[in-house]
Design a protein around this motif. Structure first.
Motif, PDB file in Angstrom:
ATOM      1  N   UNK A 138       0.049  11.673   7.033  1.00  0.00           N
ATOM      2  CA  UNK A 138      -0.782  12.700   6.386  1.00  0.00           C
ATOM      3  C   UNK A 138      -0.113  12.996   5.042  1.00  0.00           C
ATOM      4  N   UNK A 139      -0.142  12.014   4.126  1.00  0.00           N
ATOM      5  CA  UNK A 139       0.645  12.141   2.885  1.00  0.00           C
ATOM      6  C   UNK A 139       0.230  13.325   2.018  1.00  0.00           C
TER       7      UNK A 139
ATOM      8  N   UNK B  50       0.846  -1.188   0.000  1.00  0.00           N
ATOM      9  CA  UNK B  50       0.000   0.000   0.000  1.00  0.00           C
ATOM     10  C   UNK B  50       0.890   1.250   0.000  1.00  0.00           C
ATOM     11  N   UNK B  51       0.633   2.173  -0.932  1.00  0.00           N
ATOM     12  CA  UNK B  51       1.508   3.342  -1.127  1.00  0.00           C
ATOM     13  C   UNK B  51       1.818   4.089   0.161  1.00  0.00           C
ATOM     14  N   UNK B  52       0.790   4.441   0.907  1.00  0.00           N
ATOM     15  CA  UNK B  52       1.001   5.234   2.110  1.00  0.00           C
ATOM     16  C   UNK B  52       1.710   4.420   3.198  1.00  0.00           C
ATOM     17  N   UNK B  53       1.494   3.112   3.194  1.00  0.00           N
ATOM     18  CA  UNK B  53       2.205   2.264   4.152  1.00  0.00           C
ATOM     19  C   UNK B  53       3.691   2.232   3.808  1.00  0.00           C
ATOM     20  N   UNK B  54       4.023   2.074   2.538  1.00  0.00           N
ATOM     21  CA  UNK B  54       5.428   2.044   2.099  1.00  0.00           C
ATOM     22  C   UNK B  54       6.126   3.345   2.482  1.00  0.00           C
ATOM     23  N   UNK B  55       5.468   4.463   2.262  1.00  0.00           N
ATOM     24  CA  UNK B  55       6.050   5.764   2.638  1.00  0.00           C
ATOM     25  C   UNK B  55       6.228   5.859   4.152  1.00  0.00           C
ATOM     26  N   UNK B  56       5.298   5.295   4.913  1.00  0.00           N
ATOM     27  CA  UNK B  56       5.402   5.314   6.377  1.00  0.00           C
ATOM     28  C   UNK B  56       6.555   4.439   6.859  1.00  0.00           C
ATOM     29  N   UNK B  57       6.794   3.327   6.194  1.00  0.00           N
ATOM     30  CA  UNK B  57       7.929   2.459   6.523  1.00  0.00           C
ATOM     31  C   UNK B  57       9.236   3.211   6.283  1.00  0.00           C
ATOM     32  N   UNK B  58       9.337   3.865   5.135  1.00  0.00           N
ATOM     33  CA  UNK B  58      10.549   4.636   4.827  1.00  0.00           C
ATOM     34  C   UNK B  58      10.775   5.729   5.869  1.00  0.00           C
TER      35      UNK B  58
ATOM     36  N   UNK C 233      21.053   1.911   9.565  1.00  0.00           N
ATOM     37  CA  UNK C 233      20.362   0.630   9.486  1.00  0.00           C
ATOM     38  C   UNK C 233      19.493   0.639   8.236  1.00  0.00           C
ATOM     39  N   UNK C 234      19.353  -0.539   7.650  1.00  0.00           N
ATOM     40  CA  UNK C 234      18.564  -0.688   6.437  1.00  0.00           C
ATOM     41  C   UNK C 234      17.456  -1.705   6.675  1.00  0.00           C
ATOM     42  N   UNK C 235      16.330  -1.490   6.038  1.00  0.00           N
ATOM     43  CA  UNK C 235      15.201  -2.404   6.160  1.00  0.00           C
ATOM     44  C   UNK C 235      15.555  -3.761   5.564  1.00  0.00           C
ATOM     45  N   UNK C 236      15.307  -4.827   6.331  1.00  0.00           N
ATOM     46  CA  UNK C 236      15.503  -6.184   5.849  1.00  0.00           C
ATOM     47  C   UNK C 236      14.168  -6.840   5.501  1.00  0.00           C
ATOM     48  N   UNK C 237      13.188  -6.659   6.392  1.00  0.00           N
ATOM     49  CA  UNK C 237      11.894  -7.308   6.183  1.00  0.00           C
ATOM     50  C   UNK C 237      10.799  -6.582   6.957  1.00  0.00           C
ATOM     51  N   UNK C 238       9.619  -6.540   6.356  1.00  0.00           N
ATOM     52  CA  UNK C 238       8.437  -6.018   7.039  1.00  0.00           C
ATOM     53  C   UNK C 238       7.676  -7.210   7.586  1.00  0.00           C
ATOM     54  N   UNK C 239       7.467  -7.218   8.904  1.00  0.00           N
ATOM     55  CA  UNK C 239       6.681  -8.278   9.529  1.00  0.00           C
ATOM     56  C   UNK C 239       5.215  -7.916   9.477  1.00  0.00           C
ATOM     57  N   UNK C 240       4.719  -7.389  10.565  1.00  0.00           N
ATOM     58  CA  UNK C 240       3.307  -6.993  10.660  1.00  0.00           C
ATOM     59  C   UNK C 240       3.074  -5.683   9.914  1.00  0.00           C
ATOM     60  N   UNK C 241       1.965  -5.638   9.170  1.00  0.00           N
ATOM     61  CA  UNK C 241       1.554  -4.433   8.454  1.00  0.00           C
ATOM     62  C   UNK C 241       0.077  -4.223   8.740  1.00  0.00           C
ATOM     63  N   UNK C 242      -0.238  -3.188   9.527  1.00  0.00           N
ATOM     64  CA  UNK C 242      -1.619  -2.940   9.908  1.00  0.00           C
ATOM     65  C   UNK C 242      -1.930  -1.449   9.860  1.00  0.00           C
ATOM     66  N   UNK C 243      -3.227  -1.164   9.758  1.00  0.00           N
ATOM     67  CA  UNK C 243      -3.703   0.217   9.747  1.00  0.00           C
ATOM     68  C   UNK C 243      -4.869   0.320  10.713  1.00  0.00           C
ATOM     69  N   UNK C 244      -4.900   1.402  11.474  1.00  0.00           N
ATOM     70  CA  UNK C 244      -6.024   1.634  12.382  1.00  0.00           C
ATOM     71  C   UNK C 244      -7.237   2.019  11.542  1.00  0.00           C
ATOM     72  N   UNK C 245      -8.347   1.379  11.827  1.00  0.00           N
ATOM     73  CA  UNK C 245      -9.579   1.610  11.076  1.00  0.00           C
ATOM     74  C   UNK C 245      -9.964   3.087  11.108  1.00  0.00           C
ATOM     75  N   UNK C 246     -10.373   3.603   9.974  1.00  0.00           N
ATOM     76  CA  UNK C 246     -10.853   4.965   9.799  1.00  0.00           C
ATOM     77  C   UNK C 246      -9.778   6.028  10.000  1.00  0.00           C
ATOM     78  N   UNK C 247      -8.508   5.626   9.998  1.00  0.00           N
ATOM     79  CA  UNK C 247      -7.412   6.591  10.156  1.00  0.00           C
ATOM     80  C   UNK C 247      -6.309   6.252   9.168  1.00  0.00           C
ATOM     81  N   UNK C 248      -5.255   7.024   9.211  1.00  0.00           N
ATOM     82  CA  UNK C 248      -4.031   6.739   8.453  1.00  0.00           C
ATOM     83  C   UNK C 248      -2.892   6.469   9.438  1.00  0.00           C
ATOM     84  N   UNK C 249      -3.211   5.794  10.538  1.00  0.00           N
ATOM     85  CA  UNK C 249      -2.199   5.411  11.513  1.00  0.00           C
ATOM     86  C   UNK C 249      -1.805   3.969  11.230  1.00  0.00           C
ATOM     87  N   UNK C 250      -0.518   3.777  10.960  1.00  0.00           N
ATOM     88  CA  UNK C 250      -0.006   2.464  10.595  1.00  0.00           C
ATOM     89  C   UNK C 250       0.784   1.854  11.741  1.00  0.00           C
ATOM     90  N   UNK C 251       0.653   0.549  11.892  1.00  0.00           N
ATOM     91  CA  UNK C 251       1.402  -0.239  12.864  1.00  0.00           C
ATOM     92  C   UNK C 251       2.270  -1.187  12.061  1.00  0.00           C
TER      93      UNK C 251
END
Length: 128
Positions: free
Chosen positions: A114-115, A32-40, A56-74
């Motif tokens: 808030x992209x 998901x575009x906004x999730x990828x930007x949030x990871x970066x 440090x560099x990203x090796x792997x994304x484990x859990x990818x979640x979003x709070x319902x009705x928001x743009x808050x990513x976990x």
């Protein structure tokens, strides 16, 4: 007057249900575009806040979640220490440290995105 009581009760139940839903995280695509930007953003923030000299560099994304009705990513991110220093140009292609210098961390981040304003805020982070 009596008809207002069921209406009021219905609104209370509906409001409680919506309030409860808003607090739930749901699984999302890691692409998901906004999730990828949030990871970066989270990785860059980790590097900025980290006292170590190397990035440090990203090796792997484990859990990818979003709070319902928001743009808050976990997110749970596995990262590894590179041979590059913090302000080197291309850390995305920087080799990982090996041997005694090798170090990996797993971090959990909450990022409010808030992209449309190009604004990201780190709400929570913890690393092991």
């Amino acid at each position: 007057m009596l008809w207002k009581v069921p209406l009021l009760m219905g609104l209370i139940v509906l409001g409680t249900h919506i309030w409860t839903i808003k607090k739930e995280f749901v699984d999302i695509s890691k692409n998901l575009d906004y999730f990828v930007a949030s990871v970066e953003f989270a990785v860059a923030q980790f590097n900025d806040d980290n006292a170590e000299e190397n990035t440090y560099r990203l090796l792997e994304v484990g859990r990818a979640q979003k709070k319902t009705w928001t743009m808050i990513f976990l997110m749970d991110l596995d990262m590894g220490r590179t041979i590059c220093k913090k302000h080197d140009e291309d850390i995305d292609n920087c080799p990982m440290q090996e041997g005694a210098e090798e170090k990996k961390v797993r971090c959990t981040f909450h990022v409010d995105a808030r992209p449309w304003f190009s604004q990201f805020t780190l709400l929570y982070s913890t690393c092991q």
